[in-house]
Enzyme design. Structure first.
Site, PDB file in Angstrom:
ATOM      1  N   SER A  70     -12.473 -10.494 -62.470  1.00 31.84           N
ATOM      2  CA  SER A  70     -11.129 -10.902 -62.862  1.00 31.84           C
ATOM      3  C   SER A  70     -10.145 -10.496 -61.756  1.00 31.84           C
ATOM      4  O   SER A  70     -10.550 -10.043 -60.674  1.00 31.84           O
ATOM      5  CB  SER A  70     -10.748 -10.248 -64.191  1.00 31.84           C
ATOM      6  N   GLN A 106     -14.882  -2.292 -70.631  1.00 35.29           N
ATOM      7  CA  GLN A 106     -14.455  -3.308 -71.588  1.00 35.29           C
ATOM      8  C   GLN A 106     -15.520  -3.566 -72.640  1.00 35.29           C
ATOM      9  O   GLN A 106     -15.213  -3.800 -73.810  1.00 35.29           O
ATOM     10  CB  GLN A 106     -14.105  -4.598 -70.829  1.00 35.29           C
ATOM     11  N   SER A 129      -1.085  -1.544 -67.162  1.00 30.76           N
ATOM     12  CA  SER A 129      -1.220  -2.196 -68.467  1.00 30.76           C
ATOM     13  C   SER A 129      -1.125  -3.703 -68.274  1.00 30.76           C
ATOM     14  O   SER A 129      -0.103  -4.209 -67.817  1.00 30.76           O
ATOM     15  CB  SER A 129      -0.128  -1.710 -69.430  1.00 30.76           C
ATOM     16  N   ASN A 130      -2.194  -4.408 -68.618  1.00 27.47           N
ATOM     17  CA  ASN A 130      -2.248  -5.854 -68.417  1.00 27.47           C
ATOM     18  C   ASN A 130      -1.728  -6.562 -69.657  1.00 27.47           C
ATOM     19  O   ASN A 130      -2.485  -7.187 -70.406  1.00 27.47           O
ATOM     20  CB  ASN A 130      -3.675  -6.284 -68.089  1.00 27.47           C
ATOM     21  N   SER A 149      -2.441 -10.441 -70.380  1.00 21.17           N
ATOM     22  CA  SER A 149      -3.651 -11.006 -70.993  1.00 21.17           C
ATOM     23  C   SER A 149      -3.382 -11.492 -72.410  1.00 21.17           C
ATOM     24  O   SER A 149      -4.114 -12.333 -72.935  1.00 21.17           O
ATOM     25  CB  SER A 149      -4.769  -9.966 -70.996  1.00 21.17           C
ATOM     26  N   ILE A 200       0.340 -14.747 -65.450  1.00 15.03           N
ATOM     27  CA  ILE A 200       0.501 -15.547 -64.229  1.00 15.03           C
ATOM     28  C   ILE A 200       1.008 -16.928 -64.627  1.00 15.03           C
ATOM     29  O   ILE A 200       0.422 -17.607 -65.472  1.00 15.03           O
ATOM     30  CB  ILE A 200      -0.826 -15.650 -63.470  1.00 15.03           C
ATOM     31  N   HIS A 214      11.698  10.015 -63.745  1.00 15.14           N
ATOM     32  CA  HIS A 214      12.864  10.137 -62.875  1.00 15.14           C
ATOM     33  C   HIS A 214      13.184  11.590 -62.518  1.00 15.14           C
ATOM     34  O   HIS A 214      14.090  11.842 -61.707  1.00 15.14           O
ATOM     35  CB  HIS A 214      14.076   9.492 -63.539  1.00 15.14           C
ATOM     36  N   ASP A 228      12.325   9.059 -57.355  1.00 17.89           N
ATOM     37  CA  ASP A 228      13.588   8.327 -57.279  1.00 17.89           C
ATOM     38  C   ASP A 228      13.323   6.827 -57.179  1.00 17.89           C
ATOM     39  O   ASP A 228      12.187   6.377 -56.988  1.00 17.89           O
ATOM     40  CB  ASP A 228      14.425   8.804 -56.095  1.00 17.89           C
TER      41      ASP A 228
END
Length: 497
Positions: A321, A393, A414-415, A418, A441, A467, A471
């Site tokens: 993938s 997976q 983190s996808n 999908s 996409i 933070h 920065d």
């Protein structure tokens, strides 16, 4: 003729019966009785009659209480998800006993003995406590050397669970069953690298060592791609007919819809398992001041490269993938910005820069949100990352991710794309200091270097950083470098090791 009667009965019952007959004959003046003792048999002689009483018994085998030992991470209770055995089943060493789930991982408990299951202490979905009996197992007498006590693991490991062997100044940790497997295959434990807690040698380490010595190649587990449902079939159009005169549609009465009657009831259930871990992690994450940064990436060249390599990877049994490229590009960029691969202590006084790039992948499973990680990405090729992702997976879909897979992460992607998302606001997983969310996409119009409108494959990325120590400029420069690797995949070759 004399009559001989043989009776099989417990020893105590035979003894009481013989004593009663002796008492009656001794009190009689008509006949004289004598008692003849033989090993495991008793004969009562009275006149011409003989009765023999034989006893037989089975030597009792020791029944051990198999207690639930400490599985690490300070876990004191687990949920029994599934039993692989039932009372009366015969098991051998390494056989799976049950699967338990803590708030961090699912763990399969295996047998340390050969024997027969005599009792299960918990039902499915019951809470099992560390240090309490899990099952009773009847074992061979030869397996027990002195009193057996399966105690809870402490930092000073228990003798039952972890025996130690002094090897050139250091200790090798392995269970007796693992040592037996190594001995049967003529393997020295000092030559095996342990992947368990504190360097513990597991059964899988022995099997992998055997495979490496014999040259065997274990095929990767197949990965089932989640595909959206196919579009609904469209009915074929009928042949053109002659146009008919327009007619006013008949009036259709409005149907009367009965008002539904709500009969549901509220119910309350405890928070447990991975959901309980999510509560703790997100509560800790709220203490971190998040800095957000978003950008878009043109993946047109990467899509072309992946299409060329996809068939080659599939011929090796691996699903390729886009994620292995995203992960490898992140590792190459982390080499230039190591602070994004660090952790901050609770008092905010020290920063620990992690040497390993253990990049996690947020995964949506039936058990909830899980974040397994690929270990040492800085040392892996894109293909090796794809192999490891296929494994994670597959385990995630089956609910079998272990503690090793779910701990030790240093950076996370983190996808969300999908599922269909474009932008997100990812939450940092303590003690990490950065996380990225990848959108879907999309084919969108963009201007090329000549000012022409072209079709481009665009992916949006959303970053969050701690933070307190990171920065905005650092996060921006890291994102630009990561994007450049993906927009020009050939440039990754220059930095690959």
């Amino acid at each position: 003729m004399a009559t001989v009667i043989t009776v099989r009965a417990p020893f105590a019952f035979m003894r009481r019966l013989v004593s009663a007959r002796l008492h009656r004959h001794c009190c009689s003046t008509v006949q004289t009785a004598c008692f003849v003792s033989r090993p495991h048999s008793y004969s009562l002689i009275a006149g011409q009659q003989h009765r023999f009483f034989r006893t037989s018994y089975v030597a009792a085998r020791p029944v051990l209480q198999f207690k639930l030992s400490d599985i690490g991470e300070g876990i004191m209770e687990v949920t029994v998800k599934e039993w692989y055995v039932k009372e009366g089943d015969k098991v051998s060493q390494f056989d799976s006993i049950c699967e338990v789930q803590s708030d961090k991982a699912s763990v399969t408990i295996t047998s340390r003995y050969d024997g027969i299951i005599r009792k299960l202490y918990y039902d499915v979905d019951s809470i099992a406590l560390v240090g309490k009996p899990l099952i009773d197992i009847e074992t061979e007498a030869g397996q027990v050397e002195g009193p057996q006590e399966d105690v809870v693991e402490t930092p000073a490991m228990s003798q039952e669970e972890h025996t130690h062997q002094e090897i050139k100044g250091h200790k090798t940790q392995a269970t007796p069953a693992v040592r037996r497997l190594a001995t049967e295959n003529n393997i020295k434990l000092s030559e095996v690298v342990g992947t368990g807690k504190d360097g513990r040698i597991l059964k899988e380490d022995i099997l992998n060592f055997i495979a490496s010595q014999t040259g065997a190649i274990l095929p990767p587990a197949p990965f089932q791609e989640i595909r959206p449902p196919p579009p609904a079939a469209v009915a074929p159009s009928t042949p053109a007919a002659k146009p008919k005169e327009k007619m006013s549609p008949p009036s259709i009465p409005t149907p009367v819809i009965p008002k539904p009657v709500f009969t549901g009831k509220d119910h309350t259930e405890p928070i447990k398992g991975f959901q309980k871990a999510m509560v703790k992690t997100m509560a800790a994450a709220l203490k971190i001041p998040h800095f957000g940064y978003k950008d878009e990436v043109d993946l047109s060249l990467l899509i072309r490269l992946r299409s060329e390599l996809k068939g080659l990877a599939e011929s090796r049994g691996v699903k390729l993938s886009y994620m292995p490229f995203f992960i490898k590009a992140a590792s190459l960029a982390l080499l230039h910005f190591p602070i994004l691969n660090s952790s901050l202590d609770e008092n905010c006084t020290n920063i620990t820069y992690k040497a390993a790039h253990n990049i996690g992948l947020a995964m949506d499973t039936s058990q909830g949100l899980l974040v397994p990680n690929v270990k040492n990405v800085q040392m892996l090729s894109v293909f090796e990352i794809a192999v490891e992702l296929n494994r994670l997976q597959t385990l995630g879909a089956a609910g079998q991710l272990g503690t090793t897979d779910l701990t030790g992460g240093t950076f996370t992607l983190s996808n969300i794309g999908s599922i269909g998302g474009t932008y997100a606001k990812p939450v940092i997983l303590p003690p990490e200091v950065a996380i990225g969310a990848l959108g879907k996409i999309q084919a969108l119009p963009r201007f090329n270097h000549k000012g022409e409108v072209v079709k481009a494959h665009i992916m949006n990325v959303s970053w969050s950083a701690d933070h307190r120590i990171i920065d905005g400029a650092t996060m921006c420069r890291f994102s630009n470098l990561w994007r450049s690797y993906l927009e020009n995949p050939a440039s990754m070759v220059l930095d690959l090791k």
